[in-house]
Structure formats: structure tokens, C-alpha cells
Design a protein around this motif. Sequence first.
Motif, mmCIF file in Angstrom:
data_model
loop_
_atom_site.group_PDB
_atom_site.id
_atom_site.type_symbol
_atom_site.label_atom_id
_atom_site.label_comp_id
_atom_site.label_asym_id
_atom_site.label_seq_id
_atom_site.Cartn_x
_atom_site.Cartn_y
_atom_site.Cartn_z
ATOM 1 N N TYR A 444 1.025 -1.116 0.006
ATOM 2 C CA TYR A 444 0.177 0.009 0.177
ATOM 3 C C TYR A 444 0.522 1.066 0.294
ATOM 4 N N ARG A 445 0.891 1.814 -0.559
ATOM 5 C CA ARG A 445 1.503 3.073 -1.104
ATOM 6 C C ARG A 445 0.888 4.146 -1.610
ATOM 7 N N MET A 446 1.555 5.473 -1.291
ATOM 8 C CA MET A 446 1.430 6.657 -2.029
ATOM 9 C C MET A 446 1.482 6.852 -3.592
ATOM 10 N N GLU A 447 0.448 7.464 -4.444
ATOM 11 C CA GLU A 447 0.765 7.544 -6.168
ATOM 12 C C GLU A 447 1.424 9.436 -5.557
ATOM 13 N N ILE A 448 2.584 8.568 -7.074
ATOM 14 C CA ILE A 448 3.517 9.877 -6.835
ATOM 15 C C ILE A 448 3.504 10.805 -7.581
ATOM 16 N N GLY A 449 2.737 12.264 -7.485
ATOM 17 C CA GLY A 449 2.602 13.254 -8.414
ATOM 18 C C GLY A 449 3.177 13.779 -8.988
#
Length: 487
Positions: A444-449
Motif C-alpha cells: 500500500y503506497r502513495m501515488e507519486i504526483g
Amino acid sequence: MNLSTARSASRAKEVGMRKVLGSHRGVLIGQFLAESLLTTFGAMLLAAMLAVVLLPYLNELSGKSLQLTARHILWLAPAVVVTGLLAGSYPAFFLSSFEPIKVLKGRLAGGFRSSWLRNGLVTFQFATAILLMIGTFVIYRQLGYIRNKQLGYNREQVLVINNTRPLGAQAKGFKQEVMQMSGVQGGTMTASLPVRTDNSTNIFSKDATNSPGQVVGIDEWFVDADYIPVMGMKIASGRNFSAALPTDAQSIIINETAARLLSFTDITGKKLYTGGQPRPIIGVVKDFNAGSLHNKIAPMVFSYCDCLDNMAFRIDPRQAQATIASIEKAYESREGMTGQPFSYYFLDEAFNSLYQSEMRTAQIFIGFAVLAVLIACLGVFGLITYAAEQRMREIGIQKVLGASVTSIVAMLSANFLKLALFAAVIATPLAWYLVNKWLNNFAYRMEIGWGIFAWSVLLMVLITLITVSFRAVRAALANPVKSLKAE
């Protein structure tokens, strides 16, 4: 290299005069290399003193007990020689190559645009700094994502007591006594906790004959009837265990992932078999993240058990200290518990400890990012100093013709902005690849913007402008008479 080369204008006449007086180029090269070695040796002594001061911080950061000895300092001797020779090589050959006639006339060869090596060094420093900035931002954003993610249970203000097994037959009485305290909102006896990663796996089958394709291995958790409400978990369907129903001792609760694995859309009348014994499924608990977010949610089975391994109590944070003291007093007052250590921790602290490696990595990245930016600024400062010295007559003529300070600063800064943007073009794709590779360690990871990359580049550009402006403004404000008096 950049700082030494930047001083070339101020030492050009020295080199010209020494050549006129008969100094050979080899002697000059030896002098410059010796100066570089001496500077590097002084830097080594300073580094050794800093290492002694910062070693306790390093030990705390790494979790080690490292010691600095005289032998370690001696091992730096080859590094001093190699670093000194490498750092001094280009300035030595560059400065010693000056032609005396041109130098003494005030014309130095090789302007800013031809200094490809110096530009390359600064670009490399920019790229490294941007890469480390992006890495630092991503790591902290991911840690923030972990802290704020809804896990499917409430880890806040849950006090876990270790070493409850010696209570034996007194365990239930101790639990009831603690639950009567004003600062305690609920309690459970369990062998399984959401922050543990060592839960046992058992073999379950959908039929009594263990037919092929019907057998699966599922994590088995041992909990009592109070476990689910104390942990803040939710029942998706069916019901929780009940201490008033003796038959629940053979019943089980599964999580949603296990229900999908077993293709159970409705648990009514469903059973699992283990050891040839039927285990009725009485409920389905909503999925929650056990362990760290490195792993996906696993299929789970809850079995009823008044286990003595641990006790967990949800407490009122306003009365935390008084409640812990009361629990400790009750623990020690039980028969045979005198001298038994009262050991406890909070569930959220145990959860945070699952990410110690990531937290240390974040701290290391901050340290290296600061150093990389500092070194890049030194390189830029050396390069702008050299460029300003090389273009003093040009700046003087522009000022005489009416150029403003702003336009001159913009002229000197333009090349450095190009270097910073070129470094961004190099660093950004590499950073994207590396941070994605690191984030792939998390289920579960953040989305890279794009914002992380944009802010890192903008921050580096801003730092560059500040560094360049400090020297460029000084050059723009210089009296043109001094630079043009020989013309």
C-alpha cells in the motif's frame, strides 16, 4: 576544483611572473598539487573532529555502537592522497598552462562557455542534490501516508501488557479488576496482535475429506470475545464471539479476504475443517492491515481462546499515567507476582517501530540532501566567481553603456539556470525510477504526483539563484573604471 579554478584570475599574474623568471610547468604543477594535498589534509583533520562529535548521533540513527579509533584515522591517509591529487589535478594543469604574455597583458584564455569540465561538475552536483531532495520528499510522504491510512483497527491508546502468563488461573480475575478501573474502556486476553508478524498458519479445508483444491493454509489468530471491540474492528456479517455461548469455543470468524479466497458470499451454515473437526463460521470481520503495509492483507481465521500471552486494554488518554500505575499495582498485588517484571507498551508505538528502517532512511536522506545542496552551492559559487572575473571588462562596458544591475545579474545567472534545468532533466527520470522501485516494497503506497518533482527542481533553482545572486550582484555593482582603466 571549481573554487581553485575560480581563483585563477587572482593568481594568473603570479603564474606569469614565475614563468618569466624561469619556473618550469612541472614545478608549478607540483606546487598546486601540494597546496591541494595540504588543503585535503586539513579537511581530514576537521572531518575527524566532526566524526568524534557526531558519532553518538550516528549510533542513535543506525542503532549501532560504533567507535572511532586512531586506526580508522590512519586508514584515511590513502583517501587524503587520492582526493588531494584528483581535486588538485585540473587546477594544477589549468593554471600552469597560462601563457605569460597573455596573462601579463590581462587576457586569460578559456571563458565560461569553454569550461565544460567545471560545468559538468556543477551539473552533477545539481543532479545529485535534486535526486536526494525528491527521495527525501517521497520517503516522508510515504511515512505520512502510512501514519494516516485507515488500517481497519484503532491502534491509538491501546496498552499491551507482556508477561501475563505467570498470572495463570488469576488472569481472568486480573482482567476483570482492570476493566473496573475508571480509566479503562475495555480489555482483551489474546495471543495475537495486529502489529505482530509471527502469527501461526493452520491448514483448513472446505470439506471433511481434505479433497484436492479444497485445502488452504490460513493465518490463525487466537482471541477472546472482547478482542474485536477493543481493537476497534468491525463485523461485516454474522456476529462476534460470545463468552456466554460454550459452543463458540469451536466456532471461528474469518476476515473478508479469507471469505473471498474460500468463495463464501454467505457464511450461513458454512464450516471449515481442521484436524478432521468441523469449525462453524459465525462471522466475517472487515479486512484490516496486520503487520506493516509492506504486505497485503492475508486471509485470517479467528479462533476463540482466553490466552495468557498478552492482555490489551483501551485506556482514556486523559488518565493514562494514573491508569498505568493502578494496573501495575494490581498486577504486583496478585499472589506469586511479587518480583515479576511489569512490562508494557502502546500499540501505536509498536506500529511505528515496524517502520524504523524507513524513518532512519528518511533521516539519512535529509543529511545527505543538505550536504549535497551545500556542496552544489560551493561549486556554483566557485563557477560564478570565475565567470564574473572572466567577464569583468564585458560587465564594465555594459555598465558604461547604461546596463542596469538587474540585467547584468540576469546575464550572469542565465547560464547557471541552464545548468540547473539540465541537471533536472537528468535527475528527474532517474529519481522517478528509484523512488518507484523503493515504493514497490509496500503493498500500500502513495501515488507519486508531478508536484514532488516540480517542488524539488524549483527549490534547487531558488537555492541556485540565491547563491549566484550573492556574487553576481557584487560584480554588477563594481566600479567599471577599475576594470576598464587599462583600455
